[in-house]
Design a protein around this motif. Structure first.
Motif, short mmCIF file in Angstrom:
data_model
loop_
_atom_site.label_atom_id
_atom_site.label_comp_id
_atom_site.label_asym_id
_atom_site.label_seq_id
_atom_site.Cartn_x
_atom_site.Cartn_y
_atom_site.Cartn_z
N UNK A 118 27.80 48.54 48.31
CA UNK A 118 27.04 49.66 48.32
C UNK A 118 27.55 50.58 47.25
N UNK A 119 28.80 50.48 46.82
CA UNK A 119 29.28 51.13 45.71
C UNK A 119 30.54 50.46 44.74
N UNK A 120 30.73 50.74 43.80
CA UNK A 120 31.78 50.12 43.16
C UNK A 120 33.28 50.44 43.72
N UNK A 121 33.92 49.71 43.75
CA UNK A 121 35.42 49.62 44.44
C UNK A 121 36.32 49.16 43.55
N UNK A 144 40.74 37.09 51.68
CA UNK A 144 40.51 36.79 50.39
C UNK A 144 40.05 37.94 49.64
N UNK A 145 40.71 37.97 48.46
CA UNK A 145 40.67 39.21 47.46
C UNK A 145 39.87 38.89 46.56
N UNK A 146 38.74 39.83 46.40
CA UNK A 146 37.74 39.72 45.27
C UNK A 146 37.97 40.47 44.12
N UNK A 147 38.96 41.34 44.29
CA UNK A 147 39.28 42.27 43.17
C UNK A 147 38.50 43.53 42.96
N UNK A 148 38.57 44.01 42.02
CA UNK A 148 37.46 45.43 41.59
C UNK A 148 36.21 44.71 41.26
N UNK A 149 35.17 45.41 41.69
CA UNK A 149 33.85 45.17 41.75
C UNK A 149 32.64 46.23 41.52
N UNK A 150 31.78 46.03 40.98
CA UNK A 150 30.81 47.07 40.73
C UNK A 150 29.66 46.93 41.94
N UNK A 152 26.65 46.12 44.06
CA UNK A 152 25.64 44.89 43.95
C UNK A 152 26.16 43.63 44.85
N UNK A 153 25.58 42.53 44.66
CA UNK A 153 25.72 41.40 45.68
C UNK A 153 26.78 40.70 44.89
N UNK A 154 28.09 40.41 45.56
CA UNK A 154 29.45 39.78 45.20
C UNK A 154 29.30 38.58 46.03
N UNK A 155 29.26 37.37 45.01
CA UNK A 155 29.49 36.20 45.93
C UNK A 155 30.77 35.86 46.36
N UNK A 156 31.10 35.07 47.53
CA UNK A 156 32.47 34.75 47.93
C UNK A 156 32.38 33.18 48.38
N UNK A 157 33.37 32.61 48.46
CA UNK A 157 33.50 31.18 49.41
C UNK A 157 34.91 31.06 49.92
N UNK A 158 34.65 31.07 51.49
CA UNK A 158 35.87 31.10 52.15
C UNK A 158 36.76 29.87 51.96
N UNK A 159 36.20 28.80 51.10
CA UNK A 159 37.12 27.70 50.80
C UNK A 159 37.85 27.85 49.81
N UNK A 160 37.88 29.19 49.15
CA UNK A 160 38.85 29.64 48.17
C UNK A 160 39.97 30.30 48.84
N UNK A 161 40.31 30.42 50.20
CA UNK A 161 41.42 30.94 50.75
C UNK A 161 42.59 29.86 50.45
N UNK A 162 43.70 30.59 50.62
CA UNK A 162 44.91 30.04 50.23
C UNK A 162 45.12 28.63 51.02
N UNK A 163 44.93 28.74 52.45
CA UNK A 163 44.76 27.93 53.49
C UNK A 163 43.71 27.79 54.28
N UNK A 178 39.16 51.78 48.13
CA UNK A 178 39.16 52.61 47.02
C UNK A 178 40.09 53.96 47.49
N UNK A 179 41.22 54.28 46.63
CA UNK A 179 42.13 55.49 47.12
C UNK A 179 42.36 55.61 48.57
N UNK A 180 42.90 54.58 49.12
CA UNK A 180 43.37 54.35 50.33
C UNK A 180 42.42 54.40 51.35
#
Length: 294
Positions: A118-121, A144-150, A152-163, A178-180
């Motif tokens: 809903x808002x950039x983070x 799963x860390x997706x980093x800084x994002x604007x 919108x719709x942010x795609x993810x795959x849980x297959x990207x987990x380390x384990x 953001x900011x704690x």
């Protein structure tokens, strides 16, 4: 005439009305019969006050208007419900996006989807927990860390987990940090519709999804492809009658968009307000639907 005599005359009318209506409420006809009986047996030397008569006639008018309103609302509910069932039937076998936090890992299959940010983070994360546990009081099994994002719709795959996760039932939560501060975000999972359940009596129409289970139709945000003919008819019927105004996301034409080379069509029955209230909760089951009506 004595009060006892009047009650004796009115008792048959009350009995008929109560037996005819399970909710024990007088209808307009019974109300009119009571009024006529009261006028017929009134004391000639002390006739009914005109103000009282006007008040009773006003009550009768309101009763009739309420009855008409109830009839209209029942008709609206029935038509919306039938349209939902017709629309949902066209989703069988199709790929959909659905707002849901629970998922099942089977044969190593991990879910994919979008975080509806809903808002950039500064940092967006998706945490995974065992099903049935309270995420607020439990450490995540995986993150799963997706980093800084604007926004919108942010795609993810849980297959990207380390384990990879073992087969079993899980739940996931997305947080914008953001900011704690940590703000939970909705997750729209990707899945395929196996079947549709229409319980009847205006109970929620449900869709059975691969890896998720039964969820209400209003939790589906969009589906892949163009609407089927039956789906177009369902939306057109409500639009023509003007009853689409009762649904927050039912537009005159189901909007489609192109994403990553694929055509996706918005589900006009998706209810974002209801899903925001259910943010973080498991989707409704068939049993839950039996206690919720349109």
């Amino acid at each position: 005439m004595s009060l006892i005599r009047i009650l004796a005359l009115l008792l048959p009318l009350l009995t008929v009305s109560i037996s005819a209506h399970a909710d024990q409420k007088l209808d307009a006809d019974a109300f009119m019969q009571m009024l006529m009986t009261q006028m017929k047996y009134q004391d000639p030397s002390k006739p009914m006050d005109q103000a009282v008569m006007v008040q009773q006639l006003s009550s009768l008018t309101m009763m009739q208007q309420n009855a008409e309103l109830v009839t209209v609302m029942k008709g609206l509910s029935t038509q919306v419900y039938q349209s939902q069932g017709l629309y949902a039937s066209g989703l069988v076998g199709k790929k959909v996006m659905v707002v849901a936090s629970i998922f099942k890992v089977e044969d190593g299959r991990h879910p994919t989807g979008d975080v509806l940010l809903t808002a950039s983070t500064a940092q967006l994360v998706v945490n995974v927990y065992k099903s049935g546990l309270d995420p607020a009081r439990t450490d995540p099994l995986a993150e799963l860390k997706l980093g800084a994002q604007k926004k919108g719709r942010i795609s993810f795959e849980l297959a990207d987990l380390e384990k990879n996760l073992e087969d079993g039932d899980y739940q996931m939560r997305a947080y914008a940090i953001s900011n704690g501060n940590r703000v939970e975000q909705s997750i729209a999972q990707s899945s395929i519709v196996k079947s549709v359940v229409v319980p009847g009596q205006a109970k929620d129409v449900l869709v059975d999804l691969v890896g998720i289970g039964l969820v209400p139709l209003f939790a589906v945000t969009e589906f892949q492809g163009e609407p089927e003919k039956e789906q177009q008819v369902a939306v057109a019927a409500l639009t023509a009658s003007g009853q689409n105004r009762s649904l927050p996301n039912l537009n005159r034409k189901a909007a489609s968009n192109n994403r990553n080379g694929e055509t996706w069509t918005q589900n006009p029955f998706y209810n974002s307000r209801t899903m925001k209230k259910q943010l973080g909760r498991k989707p409704a089951t068939l049993r839950d639907s039996l206690f919720r009506t349109l």
